[in-house]
Design an enzyme around this catalytic site. Structure first.
Site, PDB file in Angstrom:
ATOM      1  CG  ASP A 113      -0.073  -0.375   2.544  1.00  0.00           C
ATOM      2  OD1 ASP A 113       0.968   0.247   2.737  1.00  0.00           O
ATOM      3  OD2 ASP A 113      -0.912  -0.895   3.506  1.00  0.00           O
ATOM      4  CG  HIS A 139      -7.611   0.218 -21.266  1.00  0.00           C
ATOM      5  ND1 HIS A 139      -6.314   0.360 -21.775  1.00  0.00           N
ATOM      6  CD2 HIS A 139      -7.199  -0.258 -19.829  1.00  0.00           C
ATOM      7  CE1 HIS A 139      -5.395   0.020 -20.929  1.00  0.00           C
ATOM      8  NE2 HIS A 139      -5.637  -0.264 -19.974  1.00  0.00           N
ATOM      9  NE  ARG A 161       4.181   3.592 -18.464  1.00  0.00           N
ATOM     10  CZ  ARG A 161       3.319   2.537 -18.601  1.00  0.00           C
ATOM     11  NH1 ARG A 161       2.083   2.492 -18.408  1.00  0.00           N
ATOM     12  NH2 ARG A 161       3.971   1.551 -19.452  1.00  0.00           N
ATOM     13  CG  ASP A 165      -1.061   1.508 -19.801  1.00  0.00           C
ATOM     14  OD1 ASP A 165      -0.035   1.086 -19.887  1.00  0.00           O
ATOM     15  OD2 ASP A 165      -2.326   0.965 -19.900  1.00  0.00           O
ATOM     16  CD  GLU A 176       3.326   0.482 -22.337  1.00  0.00           C
ATOM     17  OE1 GLU A 176       3.247  -0.541 -22.084  1.00  0.00           O
ATOM     18  OE2 GLU A 176       1.668   1.090 -22.029  1.00  0.00           O
ATOM     19  CG  ASP A 236       3.912  -4.178 -19.145  1.00  0.00           C
ATOM     20  OD1 ASP A 236       3.061  -5.130 -18.563  1.00  0.00           O
ATOM     21  OD2 ASP A 236       3.732  -3.100 -19.495  1.00  0.00           O
ATOM     22  CG  ASP A 274       1.764 -10.139 -16.147  1.00  0.00           C
ATOM     23  OD1 ASP A 274       1.767 -10.228 -14.992  1.00  0.00           O
ATOM     24  OD2 ASP A 274       1.011  -9.690 -16.675  1.00  0.00           O
TER      25      ASP A 274
END
Length: 565
Positions: A172, A245, A322, A324, A353, A420, A464
């Site tokens: 956290d 998304h 950043r 995505d 990215e 990733d 991943d």
């Protein structure tokens, strides 16, 4: 001379203005040709009468092409120029008409290259704090747990347990905040934080509410406390921003599920039909994830909604974004976002990215920099399981530098691994010396180095989710010698030439050589992955060594030398 290799284009990566009122001009030629290249230049209105002449330096070779560069300071913002090329005492001219053996200067106004006017608003600046930035990427659920009294009913995996894609381990923001002094002691002054907003997954890349911090991570109050603590320690924080998304549970998508075309949010998404159907996936979504519907950034209202969120993040106290999956979002979205962000937060970093060619995003109207997957692949290939030669590594590094302006190179996020990709230790076959060598090369290369959490242990892992293991705060398996070398390498970033100096990359006697020069100080690093010991004859102050003797670099070894010019 191979005339087909010659290339130049004004107002591109081959001719661009810099924030100090300078102009960088580059001519491409064949790497096989031995040329002397001069630039003839003046105010475009006086070019036919007189011209200044400067010899251009051969600055990089990528295996096919050689690049000749000059950096000019010119009092007039209206600039005209041509190239004069000499090969074996034969003189050529290169202009907008191409290559010729003579040139009509009286009619030069038809054919010279020009940078018509250097308008300061068009010049891409380097965000000042990024020059000295050393980033550390934190995947929040796996880094550290600080709050031990929160509702932990969602946690389904022990901290030292086996991780899968659905594991929640309890990390956290309180844990991150408590570890800030540790990061500072390791030479870290910037954090790249993966998403922290409300989401049903451990990674939070499918967001339900963009402005509510997930209770698993401590809620809004803990985020504010973390940002205040980071600021006190001089640590910048860039937040992973997911605008490609969202999650199917986002209120706008839920409204469209219920009302279809009658929903005022219908155009926020790209839907084939009157209603979206989650089981069928008759709408655009990220990758093969139907639970992540894609935002329609062709739509003006959707762009405004997302840009307002970006501004809210910066208002909260984040120092950058950043972005995505930046390459799947409309260029218009990034142009609008940049204008609004830079107008209110000129020192905010906008980082995308993008795994592949990125020049079209880095012209000063969209992104500041991108995640440098191209450099990562070179480092994997040179220091990894199947190493390429030092010559090939230098050629690829040079080619990469020549793909973008120096401003974009300075703000690229360089990394060995991230959430990733497999851990670099896995690419290196478990050889931690290879990890240290690659880390040193990454620090030496222009851009912002970024360490994935756990590299200092070093943490191993495949793709991943294996690369997202928890941090072992007991340091049970850590190696003291490795950790000390790691800290020494990170400290190199504090040297002046590594914060904006010129870069020269080559192969020297089987060694990869990366040199950075600023004013009278030069830092040179040599790397050996040849499988044999290589002698090194270099005078200077040795400031870092790995697997080196007095005059030799052993396999998987490195040496960094400081010289005063």
């Amino acid at each position: 001379m191979n005339k087909f290799a010659l290339f130049h284009q004004p107002e591109s990566r081959f001719a661009y203005a810099t924030a100090d009122n300078g102009l960088t001009v580059i001519l491409r030629a064949s790497a096989d040709d031995n040329l002397t290249v001069e630039i003839l230049y003046n105010n475009k209105y006086d070019f036919t009468k007189k011209r200044s002449v400067v010899i251009m330096q051969r600055c990089a070779v990528d295996g096919i092409f050689a690049y000749y560069r000059v950096k000019l300071k010119f009092s007039d913002a209206r600039f005209a120029y041509i190239f004069r090329i000499t090969e074996n005492d034969k003189v050529y001219y290169y202009s907008e008409e191409g290559l010729s053996t003579d040139y009509n200067f009286e009619c030069a106004y038809y054919t010279f290259f020009q940078f018509p006017y250097i308008n300061s608003v068009d010049v891409m600046p380097v965000v000042d704090w990024t020059r000295e930035a050393v980033f550390y990427q934190i995947f929040v659920d796996r880094f550290a747990r600080g709050n031990v009294v929160k509702d932990d009913s969602y946690i389904n995996t022990r901290w030292d347990g086996e991780i899968d894609r659905y594991s929640f381990t309890g990390g956290d923001l309180c844990g991150v905040r408590e570890k800030l002094p540790y990061l500072k002691s390791m030479g870290i002054n910037a954090i790249y934080l993966t998403p922290v907003f409300l989401s049903p997954t451990n990674h939070k890349y499918n967001i339900t509410d963009y402005l509510a911090v997930d209770p698993q991570f401590g809620g809004d109050g803990e985020l504010k406390a973390f940002l205040v603590s980071a600021k006190k320690l001089g640590i910048k924080v860039v937040i992973d921003t997911v605008f490609n998304h969202c999650d199917v549970s986002h209120k706008r998508f839920r409204d469209v599920l219920e009302k279809g075309r009658k929903s005022k949010y219908y155009n926020c998404f790209i839907i084939d039909g009157d209603y979206p159907d989650v089981s069928m996936g008759n709408y655009a979504y990220f990758a093969d994830c139907k639970y992540m519907p894609k935002w329609n950034t062709n739509d003006a209202e959707t762009r405004k909604y997302l840009i307002d969120i970006a501004l809210a993040y910066l208002n909260i106290g984040f120092d950058g974004l950043r972005l995505d999956v930046a390459d799947e979002i409309s260029h218009e979205m990034w142009r609008q976002l940049r204008k609004e962000v830079k107008n209110k937060f000129p020192e905010a970093l906008i980082l995308g990215e993008i795994w592949h060619e990125s020049e079209q995003w880095l012209k000063g109207d969209q992104l500041d920099g991108v995640m440098n997957f191209k450099l990562q692949k070179i480092l994997v290939d040179y220091f990894g399981l199947n190493p390429i030669t030092a010559e090939r590594a230098s050629e690829r590094m040079n080619g990469l530098l020549m793909k973008n302006t120096e401003q974009a190179n300075a703000m690229a996020l360089n990394f060995l691994d991230n959430h990733d990709t497999p851990r670099f230790l896995r690419f290196a076959g478990g050889n931690s010396d290879k990890v240290l060598c690659a880390l040193c090369a990454m620090i030496m290369y222009p851009g912002m180095p970024c360490i994935f959490y756990g590299t200092e242990l070093p943490l191993d892992g495949g793709g991943d989710p294996d690369c997202r293991k928890t941090f072992d705060w007991t340091f049970t398996d850590s190696n003291e010698q490795y950790a000390e070398a790691y800290k020494q390498i990170i400290a190199l970033k504090g040297l002046s030439p590594l914060c904006g100096g010129e870069c020269e990359i080559s192969a020297d006697g089987g060694l990869l050589k990366i040199a950075r020069t600023k004013d009278i100080e030069k830092i040179t690093a040599y790397f050996n992955t040849s499988g044999k010991d290589i002698k090194l004859a270099q005078i200077g102050e040795t400031i870092f060594t790995l697997n080196c003797d007095n005059d030799r670099i052993f396999d998987n070894g490195a040496v960094v030398i400081k010289n005063i010019l």
